[in-house]
Design a protein around this motif. Sequence first.
Motif, PDB file in Angstrom:
ATOM      1  N   GLN A 216       0.930  -1.061  -0.084  1.00 42.86           N
ATOM      2  CA  GLN A 216       0.066   0.121  -0.014  1.00 42.86           C
ATOM      3  C   GLN A 216       0.854   1.234  -0.001  1.00 42.86           C
ATOM      4  OE1 GLN A 216      -2.881  -1.538  -0.175  1.00 42.86           O
ATOM      5  NE2 GLN A 216      -3.862   0.694  -0.280  1.00 42.86           N
ATOM      6  N   TYR A 217       0.659   2.236  -1.079  1.00 39.81           N
ATOM      7  CA  TYR A 217       1.290   3.304  -1.005  1.00 39.81           C
ATOM      8  C   TYR A 217       0.658   4.306   0.151  1.00 39.81           C
ATOM      9  CZ  TYR A 217       3.795   7.923  -2.482  1.00 39.81           C
ATOM     10  OH  TYR A 217       4.511   8.755  -2.798  1.00 39.81           O
ATOM     11  N   PRO A 218       1.362   4.931   0.914  1.00 38.49           N
ATOM     12  CA  PRO A 218       0.592   5.717   1.964  1.00 38.49           C
ATOM     13  C   PRO A 218      -0.329   6.711   1.171  1.00 38.49           C
ATOM     14  CG  PRO A 218       3.007   5.607   2.446  1.00 38.49           C
ATOM     15  CD  PRO A 218       2.922   4.811   1.097  1.00 38.49           C
ATOM     16  N   GLY A 219      -1.611   6.783   1.698  1.00 34.04           N
ATOM     17  CA  GLY A 219      -2.570   7.694   1.055  1.00 34.04           C
ATOM     18  C   GLY A 219      -3.152   7.330  -0.324  1.00 34.04           C
ATOM     19  N   ALA A 220      -2.536   6.186  -0.800  1.00 35.47           N
ATOM     20  CA  ALA A 220      -3.252   5.753  -2.114  1.00 35.47           C
ATOM     21  C   ALA A 220      -4.235   4.664  -1.887  1.00 35.47           C
ATOM     22  CB  ALA A 220      -2.376   5.301  -3.123  1.00 35.47           C
ATOM     23  N   GLU A 221      -5.143   4.151  -2.738  1.00 34.72           N
ATOM     24  CA  GLU A 221      -5.919   3.242  -2.357  1.00 34.72           C
ATOM     25  C   GLU A 221      -5.444   1.851  -3.107  1.00 34.72           C
ATOM     26  OE1 GLU A 221      -9.375   5.852  -4.258  1.00 34.72           O
ATOM     27  OE2 GLU A 221      -8.004   5.922  -2.463  1.00 34.72           O
ATOM     28  N   HIS A 222      -4.464   1.862  -4.084  1.00 32.62           N
ATOM     29  CA  HIS A 222      -3.979   0.742  -4.660  1.00 32.62           C
ATOM     30  C   HIS A 222      -2.565   0.413  -4.135  1.00 32.62           C
ATOM     31  CE1 HIS A 222      -3.038   4.300  -7.155  1.00 32.62           C
ATOM     32  NE2 HIS A 222      -1.939   3.534  -7.302  1.00 32.62           N
TER      33      HIS A 222
ATOM     34  N   LEU B 217       8.685   3.875  -8.254  1.00 34.61           N
ATOM     35  CA  LEU B 217       8.067   4.057  -9.641  1.00 34.61           C
ATOM     36  C   LEU B 217       7.140   5.333  -9.134  1.00 34.61           C
ATOM     37  CD1 LEU B 217       8.577   0.898  -9.504  1.00 34.61           C
ATOM     38  CD2 LEU B 217       6.395   0.870 -11.199  1.00 34.61           C
ATOM     39  N   MET B 218       6.687   5.292  -7.915  1.00 38.78           N
ATOM     40  CA  MET B 218       5.927   6.591  -7.762  1.00 38.78           C
ATOM     41  C   MET B 218       7.068   7.957  -7.729  1.00 38.78           C
ATOM     42  SD  MET B 218       3.036   5.485  -6.959  1.00 38.78           S
ATOM     43  CE  MET B 218       2.027   6.533  -5.977  1.00 38.78           C
TER      44      MET B 218
END
Length: 147
Positions: free
Chosen positions: A93-99, A114-115
């Motif tokens: 889970q990326y902090p603050g993202a849903e995916h 990648l982010m």
Amino acid sequence: MGMNKVRQKLESRAFPDLGAMMEGYAHAAVEVARSDFRQILDFSADSINALDEILVLLSESPEIDLDYESRLWGSYLGEVLRQRYAGTWEMTQYPGAEHAAPAVDVRGSRLFPLMKVYRRLTAGEEEDLRSFYTMVTERLGNPAQVN
């Protein structure tokens, strides 16, 4: 061997796991860097500068496919860090993202290359990779000892 050939090859391949996929993309990035940008990416700390130059050029291109470019160059950035610190790839889970996004796990620290590349392509100068790399290496300390 243009960008699309490489992309077709990558996207039609069934990778056994995330690590293999990221490695496959990273090696494709090396190919594309050489053929399309005349830059040498050799998985060294110095190659981060070359990578940054490529991203600057790409960010100026109007018809850029952000998802694909982020995956291609982000996996290279991630592989440089993973190899340096003997880390592992995982979907998390990326902090603050849903995916979930691919992350490099180094002794419990999670990096999202990648982010980072996505932000470099969209937000520009203040996201430069050299300072990101410096920050990461300061936080994580010395490279893993390779026996």
